[in-house]
Design a protein around this motif. Structure first.
Motif, PDB file in Angstrom:
ATOM      1  N   PRO A  63      -9.152 -16.077 -21.876  1.00 53.79           N
ATOM      2  CA  PRO A  63      -7.873 -14.916 -21.439  1.00 53.79           C
ATOM      3  C   PRO A  63      -8.327 -16.024 -19.583  1.00 53.79           C
ATOM      4  CG  PRO A  63     -10.221 -13.768 -21.768  1.00 53.79           C
ATOM      5  CD  PRO A  63     -10.405 -14.879 -21.979  1.00 53.79           C
ATOM      6  N   ASP A  64      -6.976 -15.761 -19.429  1.00 50.59           N
ATOM      7  CA  ASP A  64      -6.433 -16.612 -18.559  1.00 50.59           C
ATOM      8  C   ASP A  64      -6.564 -16.064 -17.239  1.00 50.59           C
ATOM      9  OD1 ASP A  64      -5.697 -18.834 -16.829  1.00 50.59           O
ATOM     10  OD2 ASP A  64      -3.215 -18.181 -16.720  1.00 50.59           O
ATOM     11  N   ALA A  65      -8.696 -15.268 -17.010  1.00 48.39           N
ATOM     12  CA  ALA A  65      -7.993 -13.783 -15.819  1.00 48.39           C
ATOM     13  C   ALA A  65      -7.716 -14.939 -14.262  1.00 48.39           C
ATOM     14  CB  ALA A  65      -9.530 -13.702 -16.580  1.00 48.39           C
ATOM     15  N   ARG A  66      -7.777 -13.953 -13.675  1.00 51.95           N
ATOM     16  CA  ARG A  66      -6.789 -14.542 -11.814  1.00 51.95           C
ATOM     17  C   ARG A  66      -7.536 -13.198 -11.607  1.00 51.95           C
ATOM     18  NH1 ARG A  66      -3.131 -18.565 -11.669  1.00 51.95           N
ATOM     19  NH2 ARG A  66      -1.999 -19.424 -13.188  1.00 51.95           N
ATOM     20  N   VAL A  67      -7.788 -13.722  -9.853  1.00 57.77           N
ATOM     21  CA  VAL A  67      -8.699 -12.579  -9.060  1.00 57.77           C
ATOM     22  C   VAL A  67      -7.043 -11.656  -7.998  1.00 57.77           C
ATOM     23  CG1 VAL A  67      -9.972 -11.879  -7.136  1.00 57.77           C
ATOM     24  CG2 VAL A  67     -10.457 -13.237  -9.197  1.00 57.77           C
ATOM     25  N   TYR A  68      -7.341 -11.302  -8.113  1.00 58.98           N
ATOM     26  CA  TYR A  68      -5.704 -10.817  -7.302  1.00 58.98           C
ATOM     27  C   TYR A  68      -6.209  -9.376  -6.354  1.00 58.98           C
ATOM     28  CZ  TYR A  68      -2.424 -11.225 -10.803  1.00 58.98           C
ATOM     29  OH  TYR A  68      -1.334 -12.476 -12.426  1.00 58.98           O
ATOM     30  N   GLU A  69      -5.494  -9.242  -4.975  1.00 58.22           N
ATOM     31  CA  GLU A  69      -5.586  -8.692  -4.442  1.00 58.22           C
ATOM     32  C   GLU A  69      -4.295  -7.722  -4.097  1.00 58.22           C
ATOM     33  OE1 GLU A  69      -7.112  -9.606  -0.348  1.00 58.22           O
ATOM     34  OE2 GLU A  69      -5.421  -9.115   0.145  1.00 58.22           O
ATOM     35  N   ILE A  70      -4.647  -6.527  -4.062  1.00 56.80           N
ATOM     36  CA  ILE A  70      -3.438  -5.591  -4.262  1.00 56.80           C
ATOM     37  C   ILE A  70      -3.611  -4.291  -2.782  1.00 56.80           C
ATOM     38  CG2 ILE A  70      -2.468  -3.411  -5.686  1.00 56.80           C
ATOM     39  CD1 ILE A  70      -3.853  -4.570  -8.010  1.00 56.80           C
ATOM     40  N   ARG A  71      -3.082  -5.006  -2.683  1.00 63.94           N
ATOM     41  CA  ARG A  71      -3.016  -3.546  -0.873  1.00 63.94           C
ATOM     42  C   ARG A  71      -2.197  -2.713  -1.223  1.00 63.94           C
ATOM     43  NH1 ARG A  71      -4.995  -4.061   3.686  1.00 63.94           N
ATOM     44  NH2 ARG A  71      -6.001  -6.388   3.048  1.00 63.94           N
ATOM     45  N   VAL A  72      -2.343  -0.927  -1.528  1.00 66.43           N
ATOM     46  CA  VAL A  72      -1.702   0.204  -0.750  1.00 66.43           C
ATOM     47  C   VAL A  72      -1.827   1.229   0.583  1.00 66.43           C
ATOM     48  CG1 VAL A  72      -1.394   0.072  -3.330  1.00 66.43           C
ATOM     49  CG2 VAL A  72      -3.473   1.631  -1.899  1.00 66.43           C
ATOM     50  N   ARG A  73      -0.776   1.743   0.867  1.00 68.43           N
ATOM     51  CA  ARG A  73      -0.630   2.453   2.344  1.00 68.43           C
ATOM     52  C   ARG A  73      -1.609   3.510   1.918  1.00 68.43           C
ATOM     53  NH1 ARG A  73       3.380   1.439   4.750  1.00 68.43           N
ATOM     54  NH2 ARG A  73       2.066  -0.052   5.848  1.00 68.43           N
ATOM     55  N   GLY A  74      -2.854   3.505   3.065  1.00 70.73           N
ATOM     56  CA  GLY A  74      -3.170   4.530   1.992  1.00 70.73           C
ATOM     57  C   GLY A  74      -4.945   4.545   2.423  1.00 70.73           C
ATOM     58  N   GLU A  75      -6.156   5.294   1.749  1.00 70.35           N
ATOM     59  CA  GLU A  75      -7.821   5.743   1.989  1.00 70.35           C
ATOM     60  C   GLU A  75      -7.998   6.118   0.440  1.00 70.35           C
ATOM     61  OE1 GLU A  75      -9.874   5.649   5.318  1.00 70.35           O
ATOM     62  OE2 GLU A  75      -8.170   4.570   6.261  1.00 70.35           O
ATOM     63  N   LEU A  76      -8.215   4.692  -0.171  1.00 68.83           N
ATOM     64  CA  LEU A  76      -9.125   5.818  -1.584  1.00 68.83           C
ATOM     65  C   LEU A  76      -9.804   4.885  -1.172  1.00 68.83           C
ATOM     66  CD1 LEU A  76      -6.635   4.558  -4.647  1.00 68.83           C
ATOM     67  CD2 LEU A  76      -7.178   6.700  -3.397  1.00 68.83           C
ATOM     68  N   THR A  77     -11.542   6.030  -1.678  1.00 66.94           N
ATOM     69  CA  THR A  77     -12.530   5.728  -1.756  1.00 66.94           C
ATOM     70  C   THR A  77     -13.365   4.897  -2.746  1.00 66.94           C
ATOM     71  OG1 THR A  77     -13.258   7.759  -2.989  1.00 66.94           O
ATOM     72  CG2 THR A  77     -13.370   8.467  -0.265  1.00 66.94           C
ATOM     73  N   PRO A  78     -14.431   3.926  -1.780  1.00 58.87           N
ATOM     74  CA  PRO A  78     -15.190   3.014  -3.379  1.00 58.87           C
ATOM     75  C   PRO A  78     -15.070   3.433  -4.640  1.00 58.87           C
ATOM     76  CG  PRO A  78     -15.665   2.688  -1.260  1.00 58.87           C
ATOM     77  CD  PRO A  78     -14.738   3.860  -1.813  1.00 58.87           C
ATOM     78  N   ARG A  79     -15.344   5.016  -4.860  1.00 59.49           N
ATOM     79  CA  ARG A  79     -15.263   5.706  -6.528  1.00 59.49           C
ATOM     80  C   ARG A  79     -14.606   5.381  -7.057  1.00 59.49           C
ATOM     81  NH1 ARG A  79     -14.225  11.352  -6.347  1.00 59.49           N
ATOM     82  NH2 ARG A  79     -12.402  12.190  -3.977  1.00 59.49           N
ATOM     83  N   TRP A  80     -13.672   5.471  -6.326  1.00 57.14           N
ATOM     84  CA  TRP A  80     -11.980   4.641  -7.506  1.00 57.14           C
ATOM     85  C   TRP A  80     -11.992   3.596  -8.186  1.00 57.14           C
ATOM     86  CZ3 TRP A  80      -7.779   8.026  -8.002  1.00 57.14           C
ATOM     87  CH2 TRP A  80      -7.937   9.181  -7.573  1.00 57.14           C
ATOM     88  N   SER A  81     -13.045   2.686  -8.053  1.00 59.18           N
ATOM     89  CA  SER A  81     -13.731   1.531  -8.612  1.00 59.18           C
ATOM     90  C   SER A  81     -13.416   1.863  -9.785  1.00 59.18           C
ATOM     91  CB  SER A  81     -14.393   1.206  -7.705  1.00 59.18           C
ATOM     92  OG  SER A  81     -14.587  -0.490  -8.689  1.00 59.18           O
ATOM     93  N   CYS A  82     -13.903   3.236 -11.187  1.00 64.48           N
ATOM     94  CA  CYS A  82     -14.017   3.328 -12.182  1.00 64.48           C
ATOM     95  C   CYS A  82     -12.592   3.403 -12.971  1.00 64.48           C
ATOM     96  CB  CYS A  82     -15.443   4.222 -12.304  1.00 64.48           C
ATOM     97  SG  CYS A  82     -16.408   4.087 -12.041  1.00 64.48           S
ATOM     98  N   TRP A  83     -11.854   3.878 -12.303  1.00 63.29           N
ATOM     99  CA  TRP A  83     -10.724   4.472 -12.604  1.00 63.29           C
ATOM    100  C   TRP A  83      -9.357   2.665 -12.565  1.00 63.29           C
ATOM    101  CZ3 TRP A  83      -5.246   5.562 -11.455  1.00 63.29           C
ATOM    102  CH2 TRP A  83      -4.844   6.311 -11.306  1.00 63.29           C
ATOM    103  N   PHE A  84      -9.843   2.081 -11.559  1.00 65.26           N
ATOM    104  CA  PHE A  84      -9.410   0.542 -11.502  1.00 65.26           C
ATOM    105  C   PHE A  84     -10.120  -0.023 -12.164  1.00 65.26           C
ATOM    106  CE2 PHE A  84      -7.292   2.572  -7.923  1.00 65.26           C
ATOM    107  CZ  PHE A  84      -6.354   2.924  -8.101  1.00 65.26           C
ATOM    108  N   ALA A  85     -10.502  -0.240 -13.570  1.00 68.84           N
ATOM    109  CA  ALA A  85     -11.518  -1.122 -14.362  1.00 68.84           C
ATOM    110  C   ALA A  85     -12.693  -1.805 -13.886  1.00 68.84           C
ATOM    111  CB  ALA A  85     -10.302  -1.553 -15.380  1.00 68.84           C
ATOM    112  N   GLY A  86     -13.083  -0.943 -12.619  1.00 68.24           N
ATOM    113  CA  GLY A  86     -14.069  -1.905 -12.142  1.00 68.24           C
ATOM    114  C   GLY A  86     -14.157  -2.478 -11.279  1.00 68.24           C
ATOM    115  N   LEU A  87     -12.726  -2.742 -10.795  1.00 66.39           N
ATOM    116  CA  LEU A  87     -12.627  -3.767 -10.213  1.00 66.39           C
ATOM    117  C   LEU A  87     -13.202  -3.255  -8.141  1.00 66.39           C
ATOM    118  CD1 LEU A  87     -10.040  -4.219 -11.810  1.00 66.39           C
ATOM    119  CD2 LEU A  87      -9.230  -4.925  -9.940  1.00 66.39           C
ATOM    120  N   ALA A  88     -13.230  -3.699  -6.979  1.00 71.81           N
ATOM    121  CA  ALA A  88     -13.343  -3.466  -5.906  1.00 71.81           C
ATOM    122  C   ALA A  88     -12.498  -2.312  -5.148  1.00 71.81           C
ATOM    123  CB  ALA A  88     -13.844  -4.436  -5.117  1.00 71.81           C
ATOM    124  N   VAL A  89     -13.207  -1.516  -4.552  1.00 71.50           N
ATOM    125  CA  VAL A  89     -12.148  -0.361  -3.925  1.00 71.50           C
ATOM    126  C   VAL A  89     -12.588  -0.236  -2.557  1.00 71.50           C
ATOM    127  CG1 VAL A  89     -10.389   1.176  -4.002  1.00 71.50           C
ATOM    128  CG2 VAL A  89     -11.456   0.737  -5.575  1.00 71.50           C
TER     129      VAL A  89
END
Length: 71
Positions: A1-27
């Protein structure tokens, strides 16, 4: 696979526990915004992450490739 590291920035604060919901990405919070960062396998996976952000009602601020994953 051609995996790339993405940074996605959104307005509002989510806690790191959301990481599981976002496929294990760092939050992380950054001054009222949330940065979701990590390797994304392909465009389909990226669109899936963006759909989750949309479903949460978080305004999307930026999406950028920060690194190409070796592999």
């Amino acid at each position: 696979p051609d995996a790339r590291v993405y940074e996605i920035r959104v307005r509002g604060e989510l806690t790191p526990r959301w990481s599981c919901w976002f496929a294990g990405l760092a939050v992380e919070t950054d001054g009222g915004d949330t940065v979701i960062i990590g390797p994304v396998d392909d465009q389909a996976a990226l669109h899936g992450l963006l759909a989750k952000i949309r479903d949460l009602g978080l305004p999307l601020l930026a999406v950028q490739v920060v690194d190409k994953q070796a592999g």
